[in-house]
Design an enzyme around this catalytic site. Sequence first.
Site, PDB file in Angstrom:
ATOM      1  N   HIS A 156      58.308 -62.456   5.087  1.00 45.48           N
ATOM      2  CA  HIS A 156      58.149 -62.267   6.532  1.00 45.48           C
ATOM      3  C   HIS A 156      56.728 -61.829   6.905  1.00 45.48           C
ATOM      4  O   HIS A 156      56.350 -61.903   8.069  1.00 45.48           O
ATOM      5  CB  HIS A 156      59.193 -61.287   7.086  1.00 45.48           C
ATOM      6  N   ASP A 186      63.422 -62.809   0.828  1.00 40.41           N
ATOM      7  CA  ASP A 186      62.247 -62.325   1.553  1.00 40.41           C
ATOM      8  C   ASP A 186      61.076 -62.045   0.598  1.00 40.41           C
ATOM      9  O   ASP A 186      60.370 -61.053   0.750  1.00 40.41           O
ATOM     10  CB  ASP A 186      62.571 -61.070   2.362  1.00 40.41           C
ATOM     11  N   GLY A 257      53.821 -52.065   7.941  1.00 39.50           N
ATOM     12  CA  GLY A 257      52.611 -52.378   7.200  1.00 39.50           C
ATOM     13  C   GLY A 257      52.776 -52.176   5.713  1.00 39.50           C
ATOM     14  O   GLY A 257      52.000 -52.681   4.917  1.00 39.50           O
ATOM     15  N   ASN A 258      53.822 -51.442   5.310  1.00 41.28           N
ATOM     16  CA  ASN A 258      54.139 -51.285   3.889  1.00 41.28           C
ATOM     17  C   ASN A 258      54.877 -52.492   3.322  1.00 41.28           C
ATOM     18  O   ASN A 258      55.047 -52.600   2.109  1.00 41.28           O
ATOM     19  CB  ASN A 258      54.999 -50.043   3.653  1.00 41.28           C
ATOM     20  N   SER A 259      55.350 -53.382   4.184  1.00 38.27           N
ATOM     21  CA  SER A 259      56.126 -54.529   3.720  1.00 38.27           C
ATOM     22  C   SER A 259      55.351 -55.316   2.673  1.00 38.27           C
ATOM     23  O   SER A 259      54.195 -55.670   2.873  1.00 38.27           O
ATOM     24  CB  SER A 259      56.467 -55.459   4.888  1.00 38.27           C
ATOM     25  N   GLY A 315      80.750 -73.739  -6.104  1.00 34.60           N
ATOM     26  CA  GLY A 315      81.537 -74.551  -5.192  1.00 34.60           C
ATOM     27  C   GLY A 315      82.857 -73.911  -4.818  1.00 34.60           C
ATOM     28  O   GLY A 315      83.903 -74.573  -4.809  1.00 34.60           O
ATOM     29  N   VAL A 316      82.830 -72.608  -4.538  1.00 31.62           N
ATOM     30  CA  VAL A 316      84.044 -71.892  -4.138  1.00 31.62           C
ATOM     31  C   VAL A 316      83.750 -71.034  -2.922  1.00 31.62           C
ATOM     32  O   VAL A 316      82.607 -70.657  -2.671  1.00 31.62           O
ATOM     33  CB  VAL A 316      84.559 -70.979  -5.273  1.00 31.62           C
ATOM     34  N   GLN A 317      84.791 -70.744  -2.169  1.00 28.65           N
ATOM     35  CA  GLN A 317      84.721 -69.696  -1.161  1.00 28.65           C
ATOM     36  C   GLN A 317      85.529 -68.525  -1.688  1.00 28.65           C
ATOM     37  O   GLN A 317      86.637 -68.698  -2.208  1.00 28.65           O
ATOM     38  CB  GLN A 317      85.269 -70.177   0.183  1.00 28.65           C
ATOM     39  N   ILE A 318      84.964 -67.346  -1.590  1.00 26.56           N
ATOM     40  CA  ILE A 318      85.556 -66.171  -2.210  1.00 26.56           C
ATOM     41  C   ILE A 318      85.566 -65.008  -1.241  1.00 26.56           C
ATOM     42  O   ILE A 318      84.854 -65.015  -0.235  1.00 26.56           O
ATOM     43  CB  ILE A 318      84.773 -65.766  -3.481  1.00 26.56           C
TER      44      ILE A 318
END
Length: 514
Positions: A156, A186, A257-259, A315-318
């Site tokens: 970012h 990020d 600003g530390n990012s 390929g799963v929904q959990i």
Amino acid sequence: MPKTESEQNIEVFARRREGLRIRSALLGAAAMAAMATFGGNIAGPALAQTPLTAAPAQMVPSFADVVDRVKPAVVSVRAKAGNAQTSDNQSGGSNFNLPDLNLPDDHPFQEFFKRFRGQGSPNEGNSRPGPSPRRGASQGSGFFVSADGYLVTNNHVIDKSSDIEVLMDDGRTLPAKVVGTDPKTDLALLKVEEGGPFKYVELAPEAPRVGDWVIAVGNPFGLGGTVTAGIVSARARDIGAGPYDDFLQIDAPVNRGNSGGPAFNQRGQVVGVNTAIASPSGGNVGIAFAIPSETVQNIVNQLREKGVVERGFLGVQIQSVNKDIASSVGLEKPEGAIVSRLEDDSPAAKAGVKTGDVVLSVNGKPVDDARDLSRTVASLSAGSTANLQVWRDGKRQDVSVTIGKMSDRTASASSQQDGTMEMDKLGLRLAPGAAAGGDVKGVAVVGVEPGSTAAEKGFKTGDVIAEVGGQAVQTPADVRKALEDSRKTGRKNVLFRVEAEAGARFIAVPVPAA
């Protein structure tokens, strides 16, 4: 001849003074005898053997030696944006708005505030550049991980930037280019081609413990190399920033600003990349979040070798296993992630994974919950073989799966692998009602971003959204569709009916822009 009253008083005073002298001598002798009896020390060895002016043994650690070693590897990152002025909501820039205090021109605080605003001295006709970034620019921190110029920062900080430069600890300003980025964690990898070789730091091979010291070095408010210290407050924090949240929480003062700056251990190894703060004001309140070094190492290696990040795919929904689910399938305690849906021809389906299986471990590593499984699978290489231990029909079974590669299509689905959906513009993370436990109808709020619209409106983790704009909702996708329908009709606000332990309530929420 009788003595006058004055002479009598003088004699009384003299006798009293002589008595005091004798008593003092006797007390001194007694003290000397006591010292001899107790080895020359009547108040303990330290008092007799150490002068009163000597400093006690140092109890608070000094980080000066560590800072001397690592500080040359930490830089300020300045990224020139496309057109508009950049505001850094997460902590990368230094657009910090100070109030107008109407101070006199000669007040000593004037120069301090001018520097924060990026203005010149009040006596100068033209403004001079201060430590704040230029208009249309963002500013953060970064650090070298190799002598040939590879540099880590937050995505970012440099996102959508046309020009990037780094300000070195020795005062040099050097251009940098983007090698690759990974918005989901990020992280970004930059390369500085000229001016090397560079001082660099290494990533810690193991995670810190809660309570370990950490040292943050960065560029808060554009002030340049600044050092702060604190401890690791917690691990594995999920703050709703992305699908693979696994943050360290630290209390070292971290500000805008530390990012992108590093958090070091006492050996001078990077344990995390400072990324976000929890603060109602935008300033430090002792809660900051850092991407752990294990994640950074994996992402940096892939960006350096391929320029992109490839993630494993099942390929799963959990969804996470709560007490009710654990009881219903015969588990002694809530653990693992239960498979609620299988995609056709997916790696999991081909390997024989079934709906209702509870994944307990991957390659011997226990799975805590659904997000833990998502992170673990994503870190595996496509084409590699993983051994899943699943709970099926009241017993543990092993299933061998060939991990697939997450494509653009599956990447979109991956953000909902645990049934969740990010509502970024509102600051909500939603999941099907079952995530709240029991037979819940509606959509569960499983995360609220601090300082977001949702937080301001009073949403809380554990709330269940029953209706949006008068429409009953059962899945996060239903909520998104209801918001889109409201936007198409031109509504500025939409009404959510929310249920919680305290009862049901309505919340009017601004319809986010498309």
